[in-house]
Design a protein around this motif. Structure first.
Motif, PDB file in Angstrom:
ATOM      1  N   GLU A 188       0.979  -1.211  -0.107  1.00 26.33           N
ATOM      2  CA  GLU A 188       0.094   0.039  -0.024  1.00 26.33           C
ATOM      3  C   GLU A 188       0.797   1.199   0.064  1.00 26.33           C
ATOM      4  O   GLU A 188       1.630   1.233   0.988  1.00 26.33           O
ATOM      5  CB  GLU A 188      -0.787  -0.023   1.074  1.00 26.33           C
ATOM      6  CG  GLU A 188      -1.965   1.155   1.106  1.00 26.33           C
ATOM      7  CD  GLU A 188      -1.522   2.335   1.884  1.00 26.33           C
ATOM      8  OE1 GLU A 188      -1.912   3.443   1.357  1.00 26.33           O
ATOM      9  OE2 GLU A 188      -0.664   2.574   2.809  1.00 26.33           O
ATOM     10  N   ILE A 189       0.917   1.988  -0.829  1.00 21.86           N
ATOM     11  CA  ILE A 189       1.797   3.206  -1.112  1.00 21.86           C
ATOM     12  C   ILE A 189       1.037   4.525  -0.470  1.00 21.86           C
ATOM     13  O   ILE A 189       0.094   5.104  -0.811  1.00 21.86           O
ATOM     14  CB  ILE A 189       1.994   3.717  -2.642  1.00 21.86           C
ATOM     15  CG1 ILE A 189       2.264   2.583  -3.447  1.00 21.86           C
ATOM     16  CG2 ILE A 189       2.740   4.827  -2.610  1.00 21.86           C
ATOM     17  CD1 ILE A 189       1.983   2.692  -4.893  1.00 21.86           C
TER      18      ILE A 189
ATOM     19  N   SER B   5       3.276   9.553  -1.232  1.00 18.48           N
ATOM     20  CA  SER B   5       3.873  10.243  -2.488  1.00 18.48           C
ATOM     21  C   SER B   5       4.379  11.548  -2.157  1.00 18.48           C
ATOM     22  O   SER B   5       3.579  12.386  -1.925  1.00 18.48           O
ATOM     23  CB  SER B   5       2.754   9.822  -3.409  1.00 18.48           C
ATOM     24  OG  SER B   5       3.205  10.633  -4.543  1.00 18.48           O
TER      25      SER B   5
ATOM     26  N   GLY C 299      -0.477   6.359  -5.969  1.00 17.45           N
ATOM     27  CA  GLY C 299      -0.838   5.875  -4.397  1.00 17.45           C
ATOM     28  C   GLY C 299      -0.344   7.386  -3.597  1.00 17.45           C
ATOM     29  O   GLY C 299       0.128   8.387  -3.929  1.00 17.45           O
TER      30      GLY C 299
ATOM     31  N   SER D  76      -3.622   2.518  -4.429  1.00 19.48           N
ATOM     32  CA  SER D  76      -2.307   1.922  -4.795  1.00 19.48           C
ATOM     33  C   SER D  76      -2.431   0.759  -5.421  1.00 19.48           C
ATOM     34  O   SER D  76      -1.325   0.196  -6.244  1.00 19.48           O
ATOM     35  CB  SER D  76      -1.695   1.495  -3.399  1.00 19.48           C
ATOM     36  OG  SER D  76      -1.497   2.520  -2.502  1.00 19.48           O
TER      37      SER D  76
END
Length: 529
Positions: free
Chosen positions: A143-144, A147, A376, A392
């Motif tokens: 899971e990003i 950013s 994400g 994401s």
């Protein structure tokens, strides 16, 4: 003479009760952190001949059912909804969102899109949940969570223009590094720093803030580029730095430290296909009876057991379940309204814990943000909607689910009083400020106000003496009292942990209740021998 761990715990429980046994299990690595990673160490016959009623099918209830079943208990789980998972709730095309006082929403997302209405990420140090994902065969993906291409929405100064996260982070770092270097050079910190310290710290500050040879901050490529490095003599050109005054005027500036929060640090995970894949895994693994649509109406704790009266929400039929023990995971604000015969101090403690507020709003949209190099992560906007969270999963796909609001606490309480149409319109407008011209492409909004969701009526509690929130340091008398068994009744749930907004808290609490319950069973067995 050497004795087994089991016999040792039997004797500790007999002498000091279940609380002493649980403390011993913690010292021996059988509860607490170790328990969250590996699950409680219970024999397969620990509950032989004993029955347990589990009230509530959220993560805590599912963990209790899974573990106690394997320990030989006869388990029955009652859940008031027609689904399991509690706050672990994933919405897909066709899902129904029913909220008190609102018209039912039917989700119409494009095929393959989903919205995690509750928990949406798993920190890499949440070993309890990750351990169950492994046991239950729940596949995970990254899971990003952050950013540097996402934004801080600067309100007030700067004309309300978004500031890219990389610029907010690195310009702030540069300015602070320059100020600290000046203070050191002027001798302002001579009492705190030795000559050797100063000699080492100044070069570090130059690197940390990307300062020039004169220890001045004049901008950095780390903050973004006006011109990218290209072929031949096309050199990289950094953006001009934002004035420190403008950065400090942005109320979202503290969000540059978001990913330093222990629960937000990379690497973060999510189940492939939605958070409710965890619930599906538990449901596949649990063989004991699970009764849905079972709305609890009465709980009677007795010397020899517990009696639970419940109503079938589908048929209206009334039923009674009796068991030797019970684990209650029902949110406290709802439990306070039930007909129980708990002791007065317990009733008062339960009634003293109101719920907090939290909202989410999702849209089906073309992935315009990816054309702006956002894959994400989160843009922080403040106000009633708080943030915009980019998906994401399925990067590069045509469409995605954009979460345009995730706010909690007092702002969320006020926001939830607006109509659903107003809430969606405000969230859409904020996206338009971040991504001008793209607000019109947001489609099929879904609004979730957790304060209106039946059988939750809030996301997590506001413990007395606290300001609510997903994490805290809870030690009020009410909290401590409800973390203890009351006769044959045990309470569990994320709300009885130090991280009430996280599934890991539900697992810690469930495993604590399991340890206390099994120690109590041994204590009763020894007393009867």
């Amino acid at each position: 003479m050497a004795i087994s761990r089991r016999l040792f715990l039997h004797r500790v429980g007999a002498a000091g009760g279940s609380g002493a046994a649980f403390a011993a299990m913690r010292v021996m690595g059988l509860a607490g952190v170790a328990a969250a990673a590996a699950g409680p160490a219970l024999g397969a016959d620990a509950g032989r001949g004993r029955s347990v009623a589990i009230l509530g099918g959220g993560i805590a209830g599912l963990v209790c059912a899974y573990e106690l079943e394997r320990a030989g208990f006869k388990v029955t789980l009652l859940e008031a909804r027609d689904r399991l998972g509690g706050r672990n709730w994933t919405l897909r095309n066709g899902s129904k969102v029913e909220m008190v006082g609102e018209a039912t929403q039917t989700v119409a997302f494009s095929e393959g899109l989903y919205m995690n209405a509750g928990p949406a990420r798993i920190p890499s140090h949440h070993d309890g949940l990750l351990s169950y994902c492994r046991k239950l065969g729940v596949p995970l993906e990254v899971e990003i969570n952050s950013s540097r291409s996402a934004y801080l929405l600067a309100e007030g100064s700067g004309g309300g223009k978004p500031v890219q996260m990389r610029q907010g982070v690195n310009d702030t770092r540069g300015h602070i590094s320059e100020l600290l270097a000046k203070a050191i050079r002027k001798g302002a910190l001579d009492e705190e720093l030795t000559a050797e310290d100063r000699e080492k710290l100044l070069p570090f500050l130059r690197f940390y803030g990307d300062l020039d040879a004169d220890m001045a901050f004049k901008g950095t490529e780390r903050s973004g580029l006006l011109q990218v490095p290209g072929a031949a003599d096309q050199f990289a050109m950094p953006r001009p730095p934002l004035p420190l005054r403008d950065l400090l005027a942005n109320p979202q500036l503290p969000a540059i430290l978001f990913e330093d929060n222990i629960n937000m640090q990379a690497t973060m995970f999510q189940p492939v296909g939605g958070m409710d894949r965890v619930v599906d895994g538990f449901e596949r693994a649990i063989e004991s009876p699970i009764v849905r649509n079972a709305e609890i109406v009465q709980i009677r704790a007795r010397d020899g057991g517990v009696a639970v009266a419940w109503k079938d929400r589908a048929s209206g039929a009334k039923n009674t379940l009796t068991a030797d023990y019970a684990v209650i995971t029902i949110p406290l604000a709802l439990l306070a309204k039930l007909d129980t015969n708990f002791d007065t101090p317990v009733k008062r403690a339960i009634a003293a814990v109101p719920n907090d507020y939290s909202n989410k709003i999702g849209f089906d949209a073309p992935r315009f943000w990816e054309r702006q190099q956002i894959y994400g992560g989160i843009s922080f906007v403040g106000g009633e909607t708080n943030l915009v969270w980019y998906p994401s999963n399925d990067l590069g796909a045509e469409r995605g689910m954009l979460l345009a609001c995730y706010g909690s606490g007092p702002p969320a309480e006020a926001f939830a009083r607006r109509t659903l149409a107003e809430q969606a319109a405000i969230a859409r407008g904020v996206v338009g400020r971040l991504h001008p011209g793209h607000e019109a492409s947001l489609e099929k909004p879904v609004v979730v106000n957790w304060s209106k969701v039946p059988f939750n009526m809030g996301p997590w509690p506001r413990w007395p003496g606290s300001r609510g929130g997903q994490e805290g340091h809870f030690e009020s008398p009410e909290y401590m009292l409800l973390n203890q068994p009351h006769g044959r009744v045990h309470f569990a749930g994320a709300h009885l942990s130090q991280t009430p907004g996280w599934q890991e808290g539900a697992i810690f609490s469930a495993q604590r209740a399991i340890a206390a319950l099994t120690a109590q069973v041994r204590e009763h067995a020894l007393a009867a021998a």
